[in-house]
Design a protein around this motif. Sequence first.
Motif, PDB file in Angstrom:
ATOM      1  N   ILE A  76     -11.935  11.863  32.967  1.00  0.00           N
ATOM      2  CA  ILE A  76     -11.385  10.508  32.879  1.00  0.00           C
ATOM      3  C   ILE A  76     -11.427   9.817  34.243  1.00  0.00           C
ATOM      4  O   ILE A  76     -11.763   8.627  34.345  1.00  0.00           O
ATOM      5  CB  ILE A  76      -9.948  10.549  32.320  1.00  0.00           C
ATOM      6  CG1 ILE A  76     -10.001  10.906  30.829  1.00  0.00           C
ATOM      7  CG2 ILE A  76      -9.237   9.210  32.517  1.00  0.00           C
ATOM      8  CD1 ILE A  76      -8.660  11.244  30.226  1.00  0.00           C
ATOM      9  N   ILE A  77     -11.109  10.566  35.296  1.00  0.00           N
ATOM     10  CA  ILE A  77     -11.191   9.997  36.652  1.00  0.00           C
ATOM     11  C   ILE A  77     -12.630   9.560  36.947  1.00  0.00           C
ATOM     12  O   ILE A  77     -12.876   8.465  37.470  1.00  0.00           O
ATOM     13  CB  ILE A  77     -10.717  11.026  37.704  1.00  0.00           C
ATOM     14  CG1 ILE A  77      -9.213  11.275  37.551  1.00  0.00           C
ATOM     15  CG2 ILE A  77     -11.029  10.526  39.122  1.00  0.00           C
ATOM     16  CD1 ILE A  77      -8.694  12.439  38.367  1.00  0.00           C
ATOM     17  N   ILE A 168     -21.624  17.961  32.134  1.00  0.00           N
ATOM     18  CA  ILE A 168     -22.231  17.475  30.887  1.00  0.00           C
ATOM     19  C   ILE A 168     -21.408  16.329  30.305  1.00  0.00           C
ATOM     20  O   ILE A 168     -21.957  15.340  29.803  1.00  0.00           O
ATOM     21  CB  ILE A 168     -22.369  18.630  29.866  1.00  0.00           C
ATOM     22  CG1 ILE A 168     -23.379  19.661  30.385  1.00  0.00           C
ATOM     23  CG2 ILE A 168     -22.824  18.106  28.505  1.00  0.00           C
ATOM     24  CD1 ILE A 168     -23.438  20.933  29.569  1.00  0.00           C
ATOM     25  N   ILE A 169     -20.083  16.446  30.399  1.00  0.00           N
ATOM     26  CA  ILE A 169     -19.206  15.373  29.920  1.00  0.00           C
ATOM     27  C   ILE A 169     -19.429  14.094  30.724  1.00  0.00           C
ATOM     28  O   ILE A 169     -19.525  12.992  30.165  1.00  0.00           O
ATOM     29  CB  ILE A 169     -17.726  15.815  29.990  1.00  0.00           C
ATOM     30  CG1 ILE A 169     -17.411  16.746  28.814  1.00  0.00           C
ATOM     31  CG2 ILE A 169     -16.783  14.608  29.966  1.00  0.00           C
ATOM     32  CD1 ILE A 169     -16.007  17.306  28.826  1.00  0.00           C
ATOM     33  N   GLU A 170     -19.528  14.240  32.045  1.00  0.00           N
ATOM     34  CA  GLU A 170     -19.753  13.065  32.894  1.00  0.00           C
ATOM     35  C   GLU A 170     -21.110  12.426  32.596  1.00  0.00           C
ATOM     36  O   GLU A 170     -21.237  11.199  32.578  1.00  0.00           O
ATOM     37  CB  GLU A 170     -19.673  13.447  34.373  1.00  0.00           C
ATOM     38  CG  GLU A 170     -18.285  13.858  34.846  1.00  0.00           C
ATOM     39  CD  GLU A 170     -17.274  12.720  34.847  1.00  0.00           C
ATOM     40  OE1 GLU A 170     -17.612  11.591  34.424  1.00  0.00           O
ATOM     41  OE2 GLU A 170     -16.130  12.957  35.252  1.00  0.00           O
ATOM     42  N   SER A 171     -22.109  13.257  32.356  1.00  0.00           N
ATOM     43  CA  SER A 171     -23.438  12.716  32.046  1.00  0.00           C
ATOM     44  C   SER A 171     -23.436  12.007  30.695  1.00  0.00           C
ATOM     45  O   SER A 171     -24.089  10.972  30.519  1.00  0.00           O
ATOM     46  CB  SER A 171     -24.488  13.833  32.050  1.00  0.00           C
ATOM     47  OG  SER A 171     -24.248  14.770  31.019  1.00  0.00           O
ATOM     48  N   SER A 172     -22.681  12.556  29.745  1.00  0.00           N
ATOM     49  CA  SER A 172     -22.582  11.903  28.438  1.00  0.00           C
ATOM     50  C   SER A 172     -21.834  10.579  28.556  1.00  0.00           C
ATOM     51  O   SER A 172     -22.111   9.627  27.830  1.00  0.00           O
ATOM     52  CB  SER A 172     -21.881  12.819  27.424  1.00  0.00           C
ATOM     53  OG  SER A 172     -20.504  12.933  27.706  1.00  0.00           O
ATOM     54  N   ASP A 173     -20.896  10.524  29.509  1.00  0.00           N
ATOM     55  CA  ASP A 173     -20.146   9.288  29.706  1.00  0.00           C
ATOM     56  C   ASP A 173     -21.030   8.196  30.303  1.00  0.00           C
ATOM     57  O   ASP A 173     -20.818   7.012  30.040  1.00  0.00           O
ATOM     58  CB  ASP A 173     -18.935   9.535  30.611  1.00  0.00           C
ATOM     59  CG  ASP A 173     -17.966   8.374  30.600  1.00  0.00           C
ATOM     60  OD1 ASP A 173     -17.353   8.139  29.539  1.00  0.00           O
ATOM     61  OD2 ASP A 173     -17.839   7.683  31.626  1.00  0.00           O
ATOM     62  N   LEU A 205      -7.585   8.273  26.655  1.00  0.00           N
ATOM     63  CA  LEU A 205      -8.604   9.144  26.066  1.00  0.00           C
ATOM     64  C   LEU A 205      -8.151  10.594  25.911  1.00  0.00           C
ATOM     65  O   LEU A 205      -8.433  11.235  24.902  1.00  0.00           O
ATOM     66  CB  LEU A 205      -9.886   9.107  26.909  1.00  0.00           C
ATOM     67  CG  LEU A 205     -10.808   7.903  26.732  1.00  0.00           C
ATOM     68  CD1 LEU A 205     -12.115   8.135  27.469  1.00  0.00           C
ATOM     69  CD2 LEU A 205     -11.082   7.633  25.267  1.00  0.00           C
ATOM     70  N   ARG A 206      -7.475  11.116  26.929  1.00  0.00           N
ATOM     71  CA  ARG A 206      -7.087  12.530  26.873  1.00  0.00           C
ATOM     72  C   ARG A 206      -6.172  12.795  25.681  1.00  0.00           C
ATOM     73  O   ARG A 206      -6.360  13.757  24.932  1.00  0.00           O
ATOM     74  CB  ARG A 206      -6.402  12.963  28.173  1.00  0.00           C
ATOM     75  CG  ARG A 206      -6.160  14.464  28.251  1.00  0.00           C
ATOM     76  CD  ARG A 206      -5.698  14.855  29.642  1.00  0.00           C
ATOM     77  NE  ARG A 206      -4.310  14.498  29.861  1.00  0.00           N
ATOM     78  CZ  ARG A 206      -3.286  15.350  29.697  1.00  0.00           C
ATOM     79  NH1 ARG A 206      -3.518  16.585  29.299  1.00  0.00           N
ATOM     80  NH2 ARG A 206      -2.055  14.974  29.933  1.00  0.00           N
TER      81      ARG A 206
END
Length: 287
Positions: A76-77, A168-173, A205-206
């Motif tokens: 999220i950050i 991977i989460i950051e890249s998807s974001d 989101l969390r």
Amino acid sequence: MTARKAVKFVLMWMSLAVLFNLGVWYFEGSAKALEFLGGYIIELSLSVDNLFVFLMIFTSFGIKKEYQRRTLNYGIIGAIVLRAIFILLGIKVVNSIHWILYIFGLILIVSGFKMIFGHEDNKDYTDSKVLKILKKIIPVSDTLHEEKFFIRHGGKLLATPLFAVLIIIESSDVLFAIDSIPAVFSISTDPFIVYTSNIFAILGLRSLYFVLNALHEKFKYVKVGVALILMFTGVKLGILFFHIEIPIVISLATIFALLVGSIIISLIATRKEKKDEEEVKLKKVDL
């Protein structure tokens, strides 16, 4: 975090967004308040699909719930920072090259179609290109080490699967931002409105993730609703070429109807499936 507690936090963040919107209405007027509300609803709607992706990523790597919290916090950050960069760049581009909005519209329409007709429900993220690139930069251990992102093994620094999940989460974001920010541009290009509506949606989101984690099977058609929202905002941007502008009130009503409608249809379908399963079980018992 339990689903009940997560729901309370989601409602809290939504309440704060409403209070902020009242402030926008008081200081900036009703038009800006409607723009904020539209941007917030769009971002929140699209976030649902992004959270489903997060869920698939965690599932692919077998990350337990107790270890997901830290990754989500950092995610999220990262999303807040990325949004600021993308929004500032996006608005600068739109102000310099106005016709780029039509390209954004096309991207949104294509993304909507891909979301409906794509087949990523069972995608295995342990074989993603991002992970392969990460492994070329730093070795990744095969096992989790609680909430640690890095460990030392045999004198070597290793990334853990949890860190791989974060990347991977950051890249998807990043990919998500390519859809969500142009979608918000269909409502407003005011940097203040675009950024604040994004941030208020991201802050919850969390908590929203843990709600969806517990109830995701009941919202199977929400993805279709989100896809239709993408296509609607894409069309909204596209028809600007013909000097046709859909009033913001109609846009809000359409987006809200698509989101709520997809939720209702999902709940009805889930209830019907459950009823059918119970009938099948009863028939087996009778036999």
